[in-house]
Scaffold this motif. Structure first.
Motif, PDB file in Angstrom:
ATOM      1  N   LEU B 107       0.864  -1.182   0.000  1.00  0.00           N
ATOM      2  CA  LEU B 107       0.000   0.000   0.000  1.00  0.00           C
ATOM      3  C   LEU B 107       0.899   1.229   0.000  1.00  0.00           C
ATOM      4  O   LEU B 107       1.890   1.271   0.718  1.00  0.00           O
ATOM      5  N   ILE B 110      -0.382   8.335  -0.234  1.00  0.00           N
ATOM      6  CA  ILE B 110      -0.009   9.552  -0.985  1.00  0.00           C
ATOM      7  C   ILE B 110      -0.311  10.803  -0.172  1.00  0.00           C
ATOM      8  O   ILE B 110       0.230  11.873  -0.430  1.00  0.00           O
ATOM      9  N   TYR B 111      -1.209  10.655   0.801  1.00  0.00           N
ATOM     10  CA  TYR B 111      -1.549  11.807   1.654  1.00  0.00           C
ATOM     11  C   TYR B 111      -2.149  11.307   2.961  1.00  0.00           C
ATOM     12  O   TYR B 111      -2.955  10.383   2.962  1.00  0.00           O
ATOM     13  N   GLY B 113      -4.130  12.976   5.983  1.00  0.00           N
ATOM     14  CA  GLY B 113      -4.769  14.130   6.622  1.00  0.00           C
ATOM     15  C   GLY B 113      -5.267  13.742   8.000  1.00  0.00           C
ATOM     16  O   GLY B 113      -4.671  12.907   8.665  1.00  0.00           O
ATOM     17  N   ASN B 116      -8.825   9.018   7.325  1.00  0.00           N
ATOM     18  CA  ASN B 116      -8.106   7.867   6.780  1.00  0.00           C
ATOM     19  C   ASN B 116      -7.049   8.324   5.769  1.00  0.00           C
ATOM     20  O   ASN B 116      -7.261   9.308   5.066  1.00  0.00           O
ATOM     21  N   ASP B 118      -4.886   8.555   2.312  1.00  0.00           N
ATOM     22  CA  ASP B 118      -5.220   8.382   0.898  1.00  0.00           C
ATOM     23  C   ASP B 118      -4.150   7.506   0.265  1.00  0.00           C
ATOM     24  O   ASP B 118      -2.968   7.790   0.406  1.00  0.00           O
ATOM     25  N   TYR B 119      -4.604   6.464  -0.434  1.00  0.00           N
ATOM     26  CA  TYR B 119      -3.663   5.508  -1.038  1.00  0.00           C
ATOM     27  C   TYR B 119      -3.660   5.599  -2.557  1.00  0.00           C
ATOM     28  O   TYR B 119      -4.676   5.920  -3.174  1.00  0.00           O
ATOM     29  N   ASP B 120      -2.504   5.245  -3.128  1.00  0.00           N
ATOM     30  CA  ASP B 120      -2.403   4.954  -4.557  1.00  0.00           C
ATOM     31  C   ASP B 120      -3.018   3.559  -4.742  1.00  0.00           C
ATOM     32  O   ASP B 120      -3.277   2.854  -3.753  1.00  0.00           O
ATOM     33  N   GLU B 121      -3.198   3.115  -5.978  1.00  0.00           N
ATOM     34  CA  GLU B 121      -3.761   1.783  -6.213  1.00  0.00           C
ATOM     35  C   GLU B 121      -2.833   0.718  -5.603  1.00  0.00           C
ATOM     36  O   GLU B 121      -1.629   0.723  -5.898  1.00  0.00           O
ATOM     37  N   PRO B 122      -3.369  -0.175  -4.762  1.00  0.00           N
ATOM     38  CA  PRO B 122      -2.499  -1.202  -4.158  1.00  0.00           C
ATOM     39  C   PRO B 122      -1.810  -2.058  -5.219  1.00  0.00           C
ATOM     40  O   PRO B 122      -2.371  -2.299  -6.285  1.00  0.00           O
ATOM     41  N   LYS B 160       4.796   8.172   0.346  1.00  0.00           N
ATOM     42  CA  LYS B 160       5.470   9.052  -0.629  1.00  0.00           C
ATOM     43  C   LYS B 160       5.616  10.445  -0.075  1.00  0.00           C
ATOM     44  O   LYS B 160       4.756  10.905   0.652  1.00  0.00           O
TER      45      LYS B 160
END
Lengths: 195, 160
Positions: B107, B110-111, B113, B116, B118-122, B160
């Motif tokens: 996983l 990307i952010y 806050g 929850n 925020d994820y890039d595509e697993p 990231k």
């Protein structure tokens, strides 16, 4: 007394309505820093594609490696997306399905091929559509150079616009539901071709 | 005559015994003098200590063992900076030994806050390592690792 009570009732109703409207509006708006992260993610996918295209076009890349990279590059695109191809020698632009484009690129009849993408930037910011998908357009410049040992050579620079689709999706990882931003590239349209 | 012979044998025996005792006493005295000389003993101890000190300096230097996440990030760097496909593939094979299987999920945050992340595509670890090889884009760092019973990574979270 009755009028006062009625006024209070109306005041409360208006207040609740306002709170509800603001709440919905807040949910709809994405935190600017989150939006920036999503913008960067989409831009990064285009940069990844540029690397994949360089590898596929490179004559030094082994066939098995090129096939694997083609699979990765194809996964970046939405189904049925097309790639525009232009030439200095003809006016019209030909569109190929992305997989066909990659295979033609790998089979180009040159001994050396270099492809570089540069000046990659948004020309249309990601905007939320009624179905929740964010849509934007990224522009790139592509420098193509193909040379053969017998002296045959072709060089051009094309400007291409890539439509970007970003949508929030869910998947299951080890029994947990994970929400992620799915970035997909759409059609790649040629807008300019020069020497 | 008989008593003279007896006297002669007795004298010989006594002389032989005296010689043996005298000789062994000289030898012991030499040994004792070798050991009991305080200067020599001190010098020997010092020499032995010096030899011991010369032999073990490497053992005494504290070397920090890289953590699992540091080892993994080193592999990420080696793959992204590999000079050839063969070299990158070799590092990928080594890195995969740290995982329970090549399809271990990865996983990428990307952010993060207030809610929850925020994820890039697993993706999977094999695909992620190949991504590093292809794009040279090594921006993500290890944020979390879930290990199996054998200490192998069965789930990885990067940031990231």
């Amino acid at each position: 007394m009755k009028i006062k009570m009625k006024l209070n009732k109306y005041f409360l109703l208006v207040a609740f309505s306002l709170v509800a409207v603001f709440t919905v509006s807040a949910q709809d708006d994405v935190d600017p820093r989150r939006k920036q992260a999503i913008d960067s993610l989409a831009l990064e996918k285009v940069k990844d594609l540029s690397k994949y295209i360089s590898i596929i076009g490179d004559k030094k890349t082994q066939f098995s490696e090129a096939q694997r990279v083609m699979d990765r590059a194809e996964e970046l695109f939405a189904d049925d997306s097309e790639m525009g191809v232009s030439s200095l020698s003809r006016e019209e632009i030909t569109y190929y399905k992305v997989r066909e484009y990659f295979e033609r690129l790998m089979a180009l009849n040159y001994d050396k091929v270099t492809i570089k993408w540069y000046d990659i930037h948004y020309i249309s910011d990601l905007e939320k559509q009624p179905d929740g998908t964010y849509v934007g357009v990224i522009t790139i410049y592509q420098r193509f150079e193909g040379t053969s040992d017998d002296g045959l050579s072709y060089k051009d620079t094309t400007k291409k616009d890539i439509t970007i689709y970003v949508k929030k999706k869910e998947t299951q990882i080890a029994g947990r539901t994970i929400e992620f931003w799915d970035v997909l590239l759409g059609d790649v349209r040629v807008t300019e071709t020069s020497a | 005559m008989k008593s003279n012979k007896l006297k002669f044998y007795t004298l010989n025996g006594v002389l032989l015994l005296a010689l043996v005792v005298g000789f062994s006493s000289c030898k012991n005295k030499k040994k004792m003098s070798d050991i009991s000389d305080p200067n020599t003993v001190g010098q020997q101890i010092e020499e032995e200590l010096e030899e011991t000190e010369e032999e073990i300096p490497e053992e005494r230097v504290a070397v920090k063992e890289p953590t699992k996440s540091e080892r993994l990030e080193n592999y990420f760097q080696a793959i992204a900076q590999a000079s050839s496909t063969a070299s990158a593939n070799s590092s990928i094979s080594e890195a995969l030994t740290m995982f329970s299987n090549p399809n271990a999920p990865v996983l990428i945050v990307i952010y993060r806050g207030s809610g929850n992340p925020d994820y890039d595509e697993p993706t999977t670890i094999k695909k992620y390592l190949e991504y590093l090889k292809d794009t040279k884009n090594n921006k993500a760092v290890v944020e979390e690792m879930v290990l199996d019973d054998y200490g192998k990574i069965k789930e990885l979270v990067l940031k990231k």
